[in-house]
Design a protein around this motif. Structure first.
Motif, PDB file in Angstrom:
ATOM      1  N   LEU A 119       1.913  -6.959  17.626  1.00  0.00           N
ATOM      2  CA  LEU A 119       1.474  -5.570  17.481  1.00  0.00           C
ATOM      3  C   LEU A 119       2.366  -4.592  18.234  1.00  0.00           C
ATOM      4  N   GLY A 120       2.842  -4.967  19.391  1.00  0.00           N
ATOM      5  CA  GLY A 120       3.635  -4.074  20.215  1.00  0.00           C
ATOM      6  C   GLY A 120       2.840  -3.639  21.437  1.00  0.00           C
ATOM      7  N   THR A 121       3.228  -2.517  21.999  1.00  0.00           N
ATOM      8  CA  THR A 121       2.567  -1.948  23.167  1.00  0.00           C
ATOM      9  C   THR A 121       2.077  -0.548  22.813  1.00  0.00           C
ATOM     10  N   LEU A 122       0.839  -0.265  23.158  1.00  0.00           N
ATOM     11  CA  LEU A 122       0.267   1.060  22.950  1.00  0.00           C
ATOM     12  C   LEU A 122       0.544   1.906  24.186  1.00  0.00           C
ATOM     13  N   VAL A 123       1.170   3.052  23.992  1.00  0.00           N
ATOM     14  CA  VAL A 123       1.413   3.997  25.075  1.00  0.00           C
ATOM     15  C   VAL A 123       0.503   5.196  24.835  1.00  0.00           C
ATOM     16  N   ALA A 182      -0.954   9.124  21.385  1.00  0.00           N
ATOM     17  CA  ALA A 182      -0.818   7.670  21.432  1.00  0.00           C
ATOM     18  C   ALA A 182       0.246   7.215  20.444  1.00  0.00           C
ATOM     19  N   ARG A 183       0.986   6.188  20.843  1.00  0.00           N
ATOM     20  CA  ARG A 183       2.005   5.626  19.960  1.00  0.00           C
ATOM     21  C   ARG A 183       2.127   4.135  20.235  1.00  0.00           C
ATOM     22  N   ILE A 184       2.482   3.400  19.202  1.00  0.00           N
ATOM     23  CA  ILE A 184       2.768   1.980  19.330  1.00  0.00           C
ATOM     24  C   ILE A 184       4.283   1.825  19.369  1.00  0.00           C
ATOM     25  N   GLU A 185       4.772   1.105  20.368  1.00  0.00           N
ATOM     26  CA  GLU A 185       6.196   0.808  20.476  1.00  0.00           C
ATOM     27  C   GLU A 185       6.376  -0.698  20.299  1.00  0.00           C
ATOM     28  N   ARG A 186       7.338  -1.078  19.444  1.00  0.00           N
ATOM     29  CA  ARG A 186       7.638  -2.497  19.271  1.00  0.00           C
ATOM     30  C   ARG A 186       9.040  -2.655  18.721  1.00  0.00           C
ATOM     31  N   ARG A 187       9.553  -3.850  18.921  1.00  0.00           N
ATOM     32  CA  ARG A 187      10.846  -4.186  18.312  1.00  0.00           C
ATOM     33  C   ARG A 187      10.627  -4.362  16.817  1.00  0.00           C
ATOM     34  N   THR A 188      11.653  -4.149  16.048  1.00  0.00           N
ATOM     35  CA  THR A 188      11.507  -4.258  14.595  1.00  0.00           C
ATOM     36  C   THR A 188      11.310  -5.697  14.141  1.00  0.00           C
ATOM     37  N   GLU A 189      11.854  -6.663  14.875  1.00  0.00           N
ATOM     38  CA  GLU A 189      11.669  -8.064  14.479  1.00  0.00           C
ATOM     39  C   GLU A 189      10.372  -8.604  15.082  1.00  0.00           C
ATOM     40  N   GLY A 190       9.808  -9.581  14.434  1.00  0.00           N
ATOM     41  CA  GLY A 190       8.581 -10.211  14.925  1.00  0.00           C
ATOM     42  C   GLY A 190       7.336  -9.600  14.319  1.00  0.00           C
ATOM     43  N   ASP A 191       6.228 -10.302  14.495  1.00  0.00           N
ATOM     44  CA  ASP A 191       4.960  -9.865  13.918  1.00  0.00           C
ATOM     45  C   ASP A 191       3.923  -9.479  14.973  1.00  0.00           C
ATOM     46  N   GLY A 233       0.825  -1.203   0.000  1.00  0.00           N
ATOM     47  CA  GLY A 233       0.000   0.000   0.000  1.00  0.00           C
ATOM     48  C   GLY A 233       0.859   1.251   0.000  1.00  0.00           C
ATOM     49  N   PRO A 234       0.237   2.423  -0.249  1.00  0.00           N
ATOM     50  CA  PRO A 234       1.003   3.662  -0.260  1.00  0.00           C
ATOM     51  C   PRO A 234       1.469   4.097   1.126  1.00  0.00           C
ATOM     52  N   GLY A 235       0.767   3.687   2.186  1.00  0.00           N
ATOM     53  CA  GLY A 235       1.191   4.029   3.543  1.00  0.00           C
ATOM     54  C   GLY A 235       1.117   5.503   3.865  1.00  0.00           C
ATOM     55  N   GLU A 236       0.249   6.258   3.175  1.00  0.00           N
ATOM     56  CA  GLU A 236       0.132   7.701   3.413  1.00  0.00           C
ATOM     57  C   GLU A 236      -1.064   8.052   4.290  1.00  0.00           C
ATOM     58  N   GLU A 237      -2.189   7.401   4.065  1.00  0.00           N
ATOM     59  CA  GLU A 237      -3.390   7.640   4.871  1.00  0.00           C
ATOM     60  C   GLU A 237      -3.347   6.726   6.094  1.00  0.00           C
ATOM     61  N   ALA A 238      -4.331   6.862   6.949  1.00  0.00           N
ATOM     62  CA  ALA A 238      -4.399   6.007   8.136  1.00  0.00           C
ATOM     63  C   ALA A 238      -4.422   4.550   7.720  1.00  0.00           C
ATOM     64  N   GLY A 239      -3.612   3.751   8.384  1.00  0.00           N
ATOM     65  CA  GLY A 239      -3.594   2.324   8.132  1.00  0.00           C
ATOM     66  C   GLY A 239      -4.449   1.591   9.154  1.00  0.00           C
ATOM     67  N   SER A 240      -4.528   0.294   9.021  1.00  0.00           N
ATOM     68  CA  SER A 240      -5.382  -0.488   9.918  1.00  0.00           C
ATOM     69  C   SER A 240      -4.953  -0.355  11.378  1.00  0.00           C
ATOM     70  N   LEU A 241      -3.647  -0.314  11.654  1.00  0.00           N
ATOM     71  CA  LEU A 241      -3.197  -0.148  13.029  1.00  0.00           C
ATOM     72  C   LEU A 241      -3.554   1.244  13.547  1.00  0.00           C
ATOM     73  N   ASP A 242      -3.436   2.272  12.697  1.00  0.00           N
ATOM     74  CA  ASP A 242      -3.842   3.623  13.088  1.00  0.00           C
ATOM     75  C   ASP A 242      -5.321   3.656  13.463  1.00  0.00           C
ATOM     76  N   LEU A 243      -6.140   2.981  12.665  1.00  0.00           N
ATOM     77  CA  LEU A 243      -7.575   2.967  12.936  1.00  0.00           C
ATOM     78  C   LEU A 243      -7.886   2.209  14.217  1.00  0.00           C
ATOM     79  N   LEU A 244      -7.158   1.148  14.485  1.00  0.00           N
ATOM     80  CA  LEU A 244      -7.330   0.399  15.722  1.00  0.00           C
ATOM     81  C   LEU A 244      -6.974   1.274  16.924  1.00  0.00           C
TER      82      LEU A 244
END
Length: 144
Positions: free
Chosen positions: A89-93, A78-87, A37-48
């Motif tokens: 979601l991470g942690t929402l702060v 709000a921000r999602i923090e995660r390590r670059t490896e793995g699939d 995808g273009p990754g410019e508009e809100a993505g599914s994680l942004d909407l979540l």
């Protein structure tokens, strides 16, 4: 059974961009760059994340407000923090700036949110949420 959400999604002329509509609104969403995808508009994680933020804004603005008192001003970063490896979601702060409350009330608001928000409760095991409440006078405009 009652329908509580009714959406329509469709592809657009832009590869990886989608239009999601509901009664009275339209959201443009992009697939991630990783998925083509273009990754410019809100993505599914942004909407979540936006759904969790919206629920918190709604709760924090008026829960525990005495009758006749004005609703609180609330701002959440709000921000999602995660390590670059793995699939995972991470942690929402969620940095929550809540006017007119002390730390005890802020903790009560977070506890009430955790108890009542259906979306939070559906996701909490897959997407841990860390709340960082800031109370009166500690908003971003008051920091030096």
């Amino acid at each position: 059974m009652t329908v509580v959400s009714n959406l329509h999604g469709r592809t657009t002329d832009v590869r990886g961009r989608y239009a999601i509509t509901g009664p009275g609104f339209e959201i443009t969403s992009d697939g991630s760059v990783r998925s083509g995808g273009p990754g410019e508009e809100a993505g599914s994680l942004d909407l979540l994340v936006a759904s969790l933020v919206s629920c918190a804004l709604n709760a924090f603005r008026h829960d525990f407000v005495e009758g006749g008192q004005p609703e609180r001003r609330v701002e959440i970063f709000a921000r999602i923090e995660r390590r670059t490896e793995g699939d995972y979601l991470g942690t929402l702060v969620m940095e929550c700036f809540i006017d007119g409350v002390d730390h005890v009330t802020a903790a009560e608001l977070v506890a009430e949110y955790k108890k009542r928000c259906r979306i939070y409760n559906a996701l909490k095991d897959s997407l841990p949420v860390v709340f960082v409440p800031h109370t009166s006078g500690s908003g971003p405009e008051g920091t030096a």
